[in-house]
Design an enzyme around this catalytic site. Sequence first.
Site, PDB file in Angstrom:
ATOM      1  N   HIS A 194       0.845  -1.196   0.000  1.00  0.00           N
ATOM      2  CA  HIS A 194       0.000   0.000   0.000  1.00  0.00           C
ATOM      3  C   HIS A 194       0.874   1.236   0.000  1.00  0.00           C
ATOM      4  CE1 HIS A 194       0.379   1.397   4.228  1.00  0.00           C
ATOM      5  NE2 HIS A 194       0.563   0.117   4.491  1.00  0.00           N
ATOM      6  N   GLU A 209      -4.966   2.030   3.321  1.00  0.00           N
ATOM      7  CA  GLU A 209      -4.697   1.005   4.329  1.00  0.00           C
ATOM      8  C   GLU A 209      -4.599   1.627   5.715  1.00  0.00           C
ATOM      9  OE1 GLU A 209      -2.420  -1.718   6.936  1.00  0.00           O
ATOM     10  OE2 GLU A 209      -1.888   0.306   6.343  1.00  0.00           O
ATOM     11  N   GLU A 210      -3.941   2.758   5.799  1.00  0.00           N
ATOM     12  CA  GLU A 210      -3.736   3.421   7.100  1.00  0.00           C
ATOM     13  C   GLU A 210      -5.033   4.011   7.662  1.00  0.00           C
ATOM     14  OE1 GLU A 210      -1.116   2.943   8.705  1.00  0.00           O
ATOM     15  OE2 GLU A 210       0.393   2.492   7.196  1.00  0.00           O
TER      16      GLU A 210
END
Length: 176
Positions: free
Chosen positions: A125, A169-170
């Site tokens: 990612h 993703e984070e």
Amino acid sequence: MPAAADRGLMLALAGITVLLASTLAAYRTPGPQGPDAPPGAFSAYRAGAILRDLAGNGIPHPIGSPANAQFRAAIVERLSALGYVSELQSGFVCNADGVCGNPVNIVARLGGGSQDRDAVLLAAHYDSVPAGPGASDDGAAVASVLEIARIVAARPPRRPIVLLISDGEEAGLLGA
């Protein structure tokens, strides 16, 4: 008799030491390849250079930010230079915790058709947390995927290769 027992114990310890040392030597990983690595080999040096180029400015690039769009464009540009055609997939999504966003995933493919079930997927990612540049999470993996993409582009793979470099993703695995 005690001297013989001590000698036997010492021989057993020496044997175990030799066995342990040879096992460690057999499973030792090779050192990283440098800048002079053959073109068909993975080079940690080249991957590091890609990482410095992508994240070297130290600017965070969380999902939806202008820096995120620049980071994505740099990845797509690198893939294009290698001969990959990148597809950007985006859409508004929410996860189970109610976190929502519009991640933009990069998908590039080499070899095979879109329905080929024997493809190999490499994933990483590219977004970062708002407080950091994302060099180790997950810029290092993005750089590794790009270095592998360079190798694969130079010699046609036996199986189709799909590169997925996801976003969000984070922010709660939104791009996943």
